[in-house]
Write a protein that holds these residues in place. Structure first.
Motif, PDB file in Angstrom:
ATOM      1  N   THR A   1     -46.452   7.026   4.859  1.00  0.00           N
ATOM      2  CA  THR A   1     -45.977   8.411   4.887  1.00  0.00           C
ATOM      3  C   THR A   1     -44.785   8.551   5.831  1.00  0.00           C
ATOM      4  O   THR A   1     -43.785   9.187   5.492  1.00  0.00           O
TER       5      THR A   1
ATOM      6  N   THR B   1     -47.932  13.422  11.257  1.00  0.00           N
ATOM      7  CA  THR B   1     -49.173  13.487  10.476  1.00  0.00           C
ATOM      8  C   THR B   1     -50.378  13.876  11.324  1.00  0.00           C
ATOM      9  O   THR B   1     -51.497  13.894  10.819  1.00  0.00           O
TER      10      THR B   1
ATOM     11  N   ASN C   1     -42.672  18.341   4.603  1.00  0.00           N
ATOM     12  CA  ASN C   1     -43.661  17.423   4.070  1.00  0.00           C
ATOM     13  C   ASN C   1     -44.773  17.170   5.098  1.00  0.00           C
ATOM     14  O   ASN C   1     -45.962  17.240   4.784  1.00  0.00           O
TER      15      ASN C   1
ATOM     16  N   SER D   1     -46.946  20.274   5.486  1.00  0.00           N
ATOM     17  CA  SER D   1     -47.943  20.396   4.406  1.00  0.00           C
ATOM     18  C   SER D   1     -49.132  19.477   4.649  1.00  0.00           C
ATOM     19  O   SER D   1     -50.279  19.866   4.435  1.00  0.00           O
ATOM     20  N   ILE D   2     -48.846  18.254   5.098  1.00  0.00           N
ATOM     21  CA  ILE D   2     -49.929  17.311   5.402  1.00  0.00           C
ATOM     22  C   ILE D   2     -50.817  17.868   6.511  1.00  0.00           C
ATOM     23  O   ILE D   2     -52.052  17.827   6.422  1.00  0.00           O
TER      24      ILE D   2
ATOM     25  N   LYS E   1     -51.292  21.016   7.431  1.00  0.00           N
ATOM     26  CA  LYS E   1     -52.066  22.170   6.956  1.00  0.00           C
ATOM     27  C   LYS E   1     -53.238  21.740   6.078  1.00  0.00           C
ATOM     28  O   LYS E   1     -54.298  22.356   6.099  1.00  0.00           O
ATOM     29  N   ARG E   2     -53.049  20.680   5.337  1.00  0.00           N
ATOM     30  CA  ARG E   2     -54.091  20.187   4.435  1.00  0.00           C
ATOM     31  C   ARG E   2     -55.171  19.384   5.178  1.00  0.00           C
ATOM     32  O   ARG E   2     -56.338  19.464   4.846  1.00  0.00           O
ATOM     33  N   THR E   3     -54.783  18.632   6.195  1.00  0.00           N
ATOM     34  CA  THR E   3     -55.733  17.710   6.836  1.00  0.00           C
ATOM     35  C   THR E   3     -56.383  18.244   8.111  1.00  0.00           C
ATOM     36  O   THR E   3     -57.436  17.756   8.502  1.00  0.00           O
TER      37      THR E   3
ATOM     38  N   GLN F   1     -58.181  21.218   9.547  1.00  0.00           N
ATOM     39  CA  GLN F   1     -58.868  22.483   9.267  1.00  0.00           C
ATOM     40  C   GLN F   1     -59.650  22.890  10.507  1.00  0.00           C
ATOM     41  O   GLN F   1     -60.844  22.669  10.594  1.00  0.00           O
TER      42      GLN F   1
ATOM     43  N   ASN G   1     -43.745  25.786  10.553  1.00  0.00           N
ATOM     44  CA  ASN G   1     -42.617  25.016  10.041  1.00  0.00           C
ATOM     45  C   ASN G   1     -41.344  25.609  10.626  1.00  0.00           C
ATOM     46  O   ASN G   1     -40.806  26.592  10.123  1.00  0.00           O
TER      47      ASN G   1
END
Length: 187
Positions: free
Chosen positions: A5, A49, A74, A77-78, A80-82, A84, A92
């Motif tokens: 990544t 990340t 990018n 987004s990672i 926000k997704r990973t 929690q 951003n």
């Protein structure tokens, strides 16, 4: 996964300083300067990340907050997704806008700001704006903890930090690939 990544983003984004995330040794070394029991707010510039972010969350109090300022969409987004966790906010934006970010999340000043952004690649006026706003965003006695790849000259970032912070210490961490130069700047 993280190295791939980083490499993909490194190729596309000139603002990314490394092709691999910081090692566990490097993360622990930087974070050893944090008193987690007395910390209400930590801000991280350029979390990538989330290597530092995840370590911070494991050690922070349940009522502490972590604001992640990531310029790369990018990576944002990672994150926000990973991640929690209700203690985390992912923004951003650029580090120079840290004061506006704090205001928008109803925070006044941070206890610590951690940064891996590549200061060597940032123009002087932007570097000064980031450091000026970082100093203002920290509580009295707060710390700006910076890690940079060791490819810069000994004096490079320290000269700038000395303009804004009353105390600046530098050290090397060779147990990281690439080795790191660590800065601890105290307001």
């Amino acid at each position: 996964m993280d190295t791939i990544t980083y490499l993909k983003n490194f190729i596309k984004d000139k603002n990314i300083a490394s092709i691999t995330p910081t090692s566990n040794v490097g993360v622990r070394k930087v974070c050893s300067k944090i008193n987690f029991e007395n910390t209400d707010l930590i801000v991280e510039y350029g979390p990538g990340t989330g290597v530092f972010s995840n370590y911070l969350l494991k050690n922070m109090r349940d009522d502490s907050r972590l604001i992640l300022i990531e310029r790369n969409k990018n990576f944002g987004s990672i994150l926000k997704r990973t991640i929690q966790d209700p203690r985390v906010v992912v923004v951003n934006d650029s580090a120079e806008n840290v004061l506006e970010t704090l205001r928008s999340y109803k925070e006044s000043q941070a206890d610590y700001i951690i940064s891996g952004i590549p200061f060597i690649m940032i123009k002087e006026d932007m570097k000064n704006r980031i450091l000026y706003n970082t100093h203002r965003a920290l509580k009295k006695g707060g710390k700006f903890l910076v890690y940079q790849t060791c490819f810069q000259a000994d004096h490079h970032l320290k000269i700038y930090l000395d303009r804004f912070f009353s105390s600046v210490e530098t050290k090397y961490e060779i147990r990281n690939i690439p080795p790191l130069r660590l800065y601890e700047a105290i307001k």
